[in-house]
Motif scaffolding. Structure first.
Motif, PDB file in Angstrom:
ATOM      1  N   PRO C 202    -100.242 -14.336   8.423  1.00  5.81           N
ATOM      2  CA  PRO C 202    -100.877 -14.270   9.743  1.00  5.81           C
ATOM      3  C   PRO C 202     -99.930 -13.836  10.862  1.00  5.81           C
ATOM      4  N   VAL C 203     -98.619 -13.901  10.640  1.00  7.84           N
ATOM      5  CA  VAL C 203     -97.693 -13.412  11.672  1.00  7.84           C
ATOM      6  C   VAL C 203     -97.813 -11.896  11.771  1.00  7.84           C
ATOM      7  N   VAL C 204     -97.722 -11.221  10.640  1.00 12.30           N
ATOM      8  CA  VAL C 204     -97.871  -9.770  10.674  1.00 12.30           C
ATOM      9  C   VAL C 204     -99.331  -9.413  10.974  1.00 12.30           C
ATOM     10  N   GLY C 205    -100.255 -10.281  10.554  1.00 11.38           N
ATOM     11  CA  GLY C 205    -101.667 -10.052  10.852  1.00 11.38           C
ATOM     12  C   GLY C 205    -101.970 -10.048  12.336  1.00 11.38           C
ATOM     13  N   VAL C 206    -101.438 -11.032  13.043  1.00 14.39           N
ATOM     14  CA  VAL C 206    -101.661 -11.087  14.499  1.00 14.39           C
ATOM     15  C   VAL C 206    -101.146  -9.811  15.162  1.00 14.39           C
ATOM     16  N   MET C 207     -99.987  -9.353  14.741  1.00 10.41           N
ATOM     17  CA  MET C 207     -99.416  -8.171  15.394  1.00 10.41           C
ATOM     18  C   MET C 207    -100.273  -6.927  15.111  1.00 10.41           C
ATOM     19  N   GLY C 208    -100.791  -6.813  13.883  1.00  9.13           N
ATOM     20  CA  GLY C 208    -101.641  -5.684  13.540  1.00  9.13           C
ATOM     21  C   GLY C 208    -102.953  -5.691  14.331  1.00  9.13           C
ATOM     22  N   VAL C 209    -103.555  -6.874  14.470  1.00  7.75           N
ATOM     23  CA  VAL C 209    -104.798  -6.965  15.251  1.00  7.75           C
ATOM     24  C   VAL C 209    -104.525  -6.618  16.710  1.00  7.75           C
ATOM     25  N   LEU C 210    -103.378  -7.059  17.223  1.00  8.60           N
ATOM     26  CA  LEU C 210    -103.044  -6.733  18.618  1.00  8.60           C
ATOM     27  C   LEU C 210    -102.797  -5.239  18.798  1.00  8.60           C
ATOM     28  N   GLN C 211    -102.273  -4.573  17.759  1.00  6.13           N
ATOM     29  CA  GLN C 211    -102.137  -3.114  17.835  1.00  6.13           C
ATOM     30  C   GLN C 211    -103.504  -2.449  17.981  1.00  6.13           C
ATOM     31  N   ALA C 212    -104.467  -2.915  17.175  1.00  8.43           N
ATOM     32  CA  ALA C 212    -105.817  -2.358  17.277  1.00  8.43           C
ATOM     33  C   ALA C 212    -106.381  -2.599  18.673  1.00  8.43           C
ATOM     34  N   LEU C 213    -106.164  -3.796  19.201  1.00  7.06           N
ATOM     35  CA  LEU C 213    -106.677  -4.115  20.536  1.00  7.06           C
ATOM     36  C   LEU C 213    -106.068  -3.199  21.588  1.00  7.06           C
ATOM     37  N   GLN C 214    -104.748  -3.032  21.512  1.00  5.24           N
ATOM     38  CA  GLN C 214    -104.068  -2.164  22.490  1.00  5.24           C
ATOM     39  C   GLN C 214    -104.607  -0.737  22.379  1.00  5.24           C
ATOM     40  N   ALA C 215    -104.821  -0.259  21.163  1.00  2.00           N
ATOM     41  CA  ALA C 215    -105.340   1.096  20.972  1.00  2.00           C
ATOM     42  C   ALA C 215    -106.760   1.219  21.519  1.00  2.00           C
ATOM     43  N   ILE C 216    -107.609   0.247  21.202  1.00  2.00           N
ATOM     44  CA  ILE C 216    -109.004   0.288  21.660  1.00  2.00           C
ATOM     45  C   ILE C 216    -109.051   0.255  23.185  1.00  2.00           C
ATOM     46  N   GLU C 217    -108.235  -0.584  23.796  1.00  4.25           N
ATOM     47  CA  GLU C 217    -108.255  -0.671  25.252  1.00  4.25           C
ATOM     48  C   GLU C 217    -107.746   0.611  25.907  1.00  4.25           C
ATOM     49  N   LEU C 218    -106.720   1.204  25.309  1.00  5.13           N
ATOM     50  CA  LEU C 218    -106.197   2.450  25.861  1.00  5.13           C
ATOM     51  C   LEU C 218    -107.261   3.549  25.791  1.00  5.13           C
ATOM     52  N   ILE C 219    -107.922   3.652  24.646  1.00  3.89           N
ATOM     53  CA  ILE C 219    -108.973   4.664  24.489  1.00  3.89           C
ATOM     54  C   ILE C 219    -110.137   4.369  25.440  1.00  3.89           C
ATOM     55  N   ALA C 220    -110.559   3.085  25.478  1.00  9.00           N
ATOM     56  CA  ALA C 220    -111.752   2.713  26.253  1.00  9.00           C
ATOM     57  C   ALA C 220    -111.583   3.019  27.733  1.00  9.00           C
ATOM     58  N   LYS C 221    -110.365   2.871  28.254  1.00 11.75           N
ATOM     59  CA  LYS C 221    -110.186   3.103  29.685  1.00 11.75           C
ATOM     60  C   LYS C 221    -109.829   4.559  29.983  1.00 11.75           C
ATOM     61  N   GLY C 222    -109.920   5.434  29.001  1.00  6.23           N
ATOM     62  CA  GLY C 222    -109.668   6.860  29.247  1.00  6.23           C
ATOM     63  C   GLY C 222    -108.213   7.258  29.152  1.00  6.23           C
TER      64      GLY C 222
END
Ligand code: ZN
Ligand code: ZN
Lengths: 113, 295, 295, 113
Positions: C202-222
């Motif tokens: 779950p340590v590496v898991g949390v970081m991977g999920v946060l990468q997806a979140l950062q990517a989704i937010e970057l895309i979503a805001k243009g």
């Protein structure tokens, strides 16, 4: 850490107020507010959290759904108050007297999963 | 032939080796995981990632409770399900995925809502509970059952772009319960779930993975074993997460401890297992919303 | 029959509805996701959860690069693979899982290591890159390729009980690159990967999920669209995670911006795509460890 | 925020030093250290981060693998230094002069995935 005076010469204190967990939508969708409050209430007592809640309802909240923030004169159940990152129940709840520079965070408890 | 002389099977050393070599983990932690029985209440946005990492880490028994079926609208965040399993019981769908990940542990399915009537029968089969549900009624029920049965509870929740995580009733009877923190339920008008209010997938995903981490760490350090003497509850902290515009933001805040007059966990508490089963109406306690739910 | 009048198909409204109703997200963010092409470099402990949540959220094209095969020792943390797929290419195994989760988007498999020779050909097919690799050589290579091709980079890493996350080269040419932060590689003796040093799932898991979140937010805001005017790089922050004994601990720290004399991204930078392909020896740059790797 | 004197009457300053990302194993597996340092070095200059790194090697590190922390008289590549949660490159690197109460975090950059 600011203590100042307003235009009438009354002492003010500046604090940071934050909203999270959805409450920000009651406050113009703004998560962080810097507020200058009177240092004492109209009866001359030091401004406390109860006073802050009142002030937020009267001067900061634009949303008309006041019942999503206060109920029966108190904060509604399901809202956590964190004073400088500590549960307000550790700090005296509504009676906690505000100090310049305090950070007060209102968080709606979440239930989704 | 000689009996296998090692405490874990060969395939277990292979499968769990990469976590066993983490400093402070080791064989003892792996054996504690193997001997643990963990219940995940809710196989949704929190339960899917939480169960995946618990299964991966090798808990002995992993139980899932949920009465719902998989819907397409779940799949952006409920990553143990699949499009081909839409309509299937969420518990069975998740277990299908988990068995592929780790077929060497025991899974138990409870295809029902946790209720006052079945809570004791279900929860008593496990050592540790994760609250991955999505309504205050179940949050009070899960907490009450954990208090009465002496099980630590890892509680998380998520909504829109926010999340919260807290360890409750740990050690059992020492740490605060859900009612200590929230003695009065929120008015039903203020309660909105992820179905109605929405949630970003990785927001609920992060919270679910952190629940698994908290559970694994508690088990690994012996937190499920009877404490020697009067071990004090550790300082109580809640983790608050916000996915704000400029990146993820985590905040750890200090919470109160047990409430002396808590209805569930205090010494004078009125709550008993019998009482829970026969007379606590969680729906009435939490109320029912008028049609328009707003926040 | 009349043409379908809506910008998304019916099944897309169903599948993505729960994230589209999140305040600040909406139809525009969903369309941006649909038009985005995202590359995940590494289908391991970071790449598995990152790809799951990117696929769930509905990016248009999701590419995976990895030359490795699934091993049993991966499965405690690499939750997109399965025991039945041990021995299969990690990229194909992960895509098998992802297609079940969301069959409605396009997947591209690159069953090879990202190298100086293929970096331009692979990275140029995407708008945004996630570095989910596990060695300094690939981290410098991915960053250099993103700088030369003008792609933002979401970089994460994990080891034992720690993790790090940072957004690089965003907006392209404005934010710092990996070399700005780490102009000199660590001595090879100090480099240990998760295979040798271990990591909690779950340590590496949390970081991977946060990468997806950062990517989704970057895309979503243009964030992938050409910026109007000279948009400034936001304040640069790195998220540092530790799974310490008393719970998860996150710390957001302020990092330096672009380095005026950066070898890769500064105005006088010596690096070109041709140079990268023909003459940068990342293995030599990072060095080779003597047999005993220690930290 | 402590400034004190040691037994010889020399001014001291107390700071918090933390290690993360695996570096703690060089320092007795202890993540957080509270350190009292001389306020000035032997040449009478205010103690800076360079001085702190030296002090850590000489007085705090028990591990013999010094080369995993310093190389050629400087911190080895691949270690981030954060002074009060800001990259030391924003603060003057080794030349930053320590103040009482400072928090200095040494983090090994991670490469695993
Ligand atoms: Zn209680
Ligand atoms: Zn650069």
């Amino acid at each position: 850490m600011v203590t100042a005076e307003d235009s009438n010469g009354a002492k003010q204190l500046t604090i940071a107020v934050e909203f999270s967990g959805g409450l920000e939508m009651l406050f113009s969708d703004q998560r962080r507010h810097s507020l200058a409050l009177p240092a004492v209430d109209k009866d001359g007592r030091a401004s406390n959290i109860g006073f802050l809640i009142d002030h937020l309802c009267q001067h900061v909240m634009r949303d008309t759904r006041r019942e999503l923030f206060v109920l029966g004169g108190h904060l509604r159940p399901g809202i956590l108050v964190l004073i400088n990152d500590a549960d307000w129940e550790l700090e005296g709840e509504e009676e906690y007297e505000l100090r310049p520079g305090d950070n007060v965070l209102f968080v709606s408890t979440l239930h989704g999963g | 032939s000689k009996p296998w002389p090692w405490p874990l099977q060969h395939h277990e050393y292979q499968r769990y080796g990469r976590q066993m070599i983490v400093p402070g983990f080791g064989l003892q932690a792996q054996l504690r995981l193997k001997n643990s029985r963990v219940l995940v209440v809710g196989a949704g946005g929190l339960g899917c990632p939480a169960a995946a990492y618990l299964a991966g880490a090798g808990v002995g028994v992993l139980g899932l409770v949920d009465a719902d079926q998989v819907e397409v609208s779940n799949l952006h965040r409920q990553v143990a399900h699949s499009t081909g399993r839409v309509g299937m019981s969420k518990v069975l769908s998740a277990i299908a995925y988990l068995r592929e990940l780790n077929p060497t542990i025991t899974y138990k399915s409870h295809q029902e809502h946790l209720s006052a009537a079945n809570a004791e029968a279900v929860v008593s089969q496990y050592d540790l509970v994760l609250d991955c549900t999505d309504h205050p009624t179940s949050r009070y029920l899960v907490s009450d059952a954990c208090v009465l049965l002496g099980r630590p509870l890892v509680s998380a929740s998520a909504f829109q772009t926010s999340g919260q995580l807290i360890l409750l009733n740990s050690p059992p009877g020492r740490g605060p319960c859900y009612r200590c923190l929230f003695p009065r339920p929120p008015p039903p008008e203020s309660v909105v779930g992820c179905g109605e209010g929405g949630v970003l997938g990785p927001v609920v995903g992060v919270m679910g993975v952190l629940q698994a981490l908290q559970a694994i760490e508690l088990i690994a350090k012996g937190g499920l074993e009877p404490a020697e003497g009067e071990s004090e509850a550790r300082e109580q902290r809640m983790l608050i997460f916000s996915a704000v515009a400029d990146g993820p933001s985590f905040r750890s805040v200090r919470m109160r401890g047990r409430r002396k007059d808590c209805f569930a966990c205090s010494d004078e508490a009125g709550l008993t297992l019998e009482h829970l089963e026969t007379s606590v109406d969680y729906v009435q306690f939490c109320g029912v919303a008028k049609p328009v739910a707003l926040l």
